[in-house]
Scaffold this motif. Structure first.
Motif, short mmCIF file in Angstrom:
data_model
loop_
_atom_site.label_atom_id
_atom_site.label_comp_id
_atom_site.label_asym_id
_atom_site.label_seq_id
_atom_site.Cartn_x
_atom_site.Cartn_y
_atom_site.Cartn_z
N ALA A 1 85.45 97.61 106.64
CA ALA A 1 85.17 96.19 106.38
C ALA A 1 85.86 95.29 107.40
O ALA A 1 85.33 94.23 107.75
N ASN A 2 87.03 95.69 107.89
CA ASN A 2 87.80 94.86 108.81
C ASN A 2 87.66 95.28 110.27
O ASN A 2 88.28 94.68 111.15
N ARG A 3 86.84 96.29 110.54
CA ARG A 3 86.68 96.81 111.89
C ARG A 3 86.19 95.75 112.89
O ARG A 3 86.74 95.66 113.99
N PRO A 4 85.19 94.93 112.56
CA PRO A 4 84.74 93.93 113.54
C PRO A 4 85.86 92.98 113.99
O PRO A 4 85.98 92.69 115.18
N ALA A 5 86.67 92.51 113.07
CA ALA A 5 87.76 91.59 113.43
C ALA A 5 88.83 92.32 114.25
O ALA A 5 89.38 91.76 115.20
N LEU B 1 90.95 93.51 120.11
CA LEU B 1 91.09 94.48 121.20
C LEU B 1 90.23 94.09 122.39
O LEU B 1 90.65 94.22 123.54
N GLN B 2 89.03 93.60 122.13
CA GLN B 2 88.15 93.17 123.21
C GLN B 2 88.75 92.00 123.97
O GLN B 2 88.62 91.90 125.19
N ALA B 3 89.45 91.11 123.26
CA ALA B 3 90.12 89.99 123.93
C ALA B 3 91.19 90.51 124.88
O ALA B 3 91.31 90.04 126.02
N LEU C 1 94.52 95.71 128.11
CA LEU C 1 94.33 96.87 127.25
C LEU C 1 94.20 98.13 128.11
O LEU C 1 93.35 98.19 129.00
N TYR C 2 95.02 99.12 127.85
CA TYR C 2 94.98 100.37 128.61
C TYR C 2 94.32 101.50 127.82
O TYR C 2 93.69 102.36 128.41
N LEU C 3 94.47 101.48 126.50
CA LEU C 3 93.95 102.56 125.67
C LEU C 3 93.93 102.10 124.22
O LEU C 3 94.87 101.42 123.78
N VAL D 1 97.61 101.05 123.45
CA VAL D 1 98.57 100.85 124.55
C VAL D 1 98.08 99.62 125.29
O VAL D 1 96.96 99.59 125.80
N ALA D 2 98.94 98.60 125.31
CA ALA D 2 98.54 97.32 125.92
C ALA D 2 99.75 96.65 126.56
O ALA D 2 100.90 96.97 126.25
#
Length: 100
Positions: free
Chosen positions: A19-23, A28-30, A37-39, A62-63
């Motif tokens: 349910a919370n995956r899109p948010a 992470l996409q940001a 973002l490395y991994l 990993v970021a």
């Protein structure tokens, strides 16, 4: 500096995770768009790329962040934490050695 973020899933949290995956992915996409973002990815609860109803045991990220405090604050604001998917989050400095 790089930081390792490990979120450990609470038992029976697969429905909340989905349910919370899109948010969660949006954050992470940001990081990815910012080149920080490395991994990132989930840890299946069983030895399978698609664990089905067995779900996941946690997630690894990993970021790059300016400080441990910034990394911890970012992790604490994750939708997986506020929704109860993560029972525990660990944030540690990380030194990448390989691949170069």
């Amino acid at each position: 500096m790089l930081y390792l973020i490990y979120g450990e899933d609470a038992p029976n949290s697969l429905a909340q995770r989905m349910a919370n995956r899109p948010a969660h992915l949006s954050r992470l996409q940001a990081l990815q768009e910012e080149g920080r973002l490395y991994l990132a990815g989930p840890c299946p609860a069983i030895d399978s790329a698609d664990p089905g109803p067995a779900g996941f045991s946690g997630s690894l990220i990993v970021a790059e962040f300016a400080s441990l405090e910034e990394a911890q604050n970012w992790a604490d604001a994750d939708p997986y934490k506020s929704s109860g998917v993560y029972a525990k989050i660990s944030v540690k400095p990380f030194k990448k050695v390989l691949p170069e």
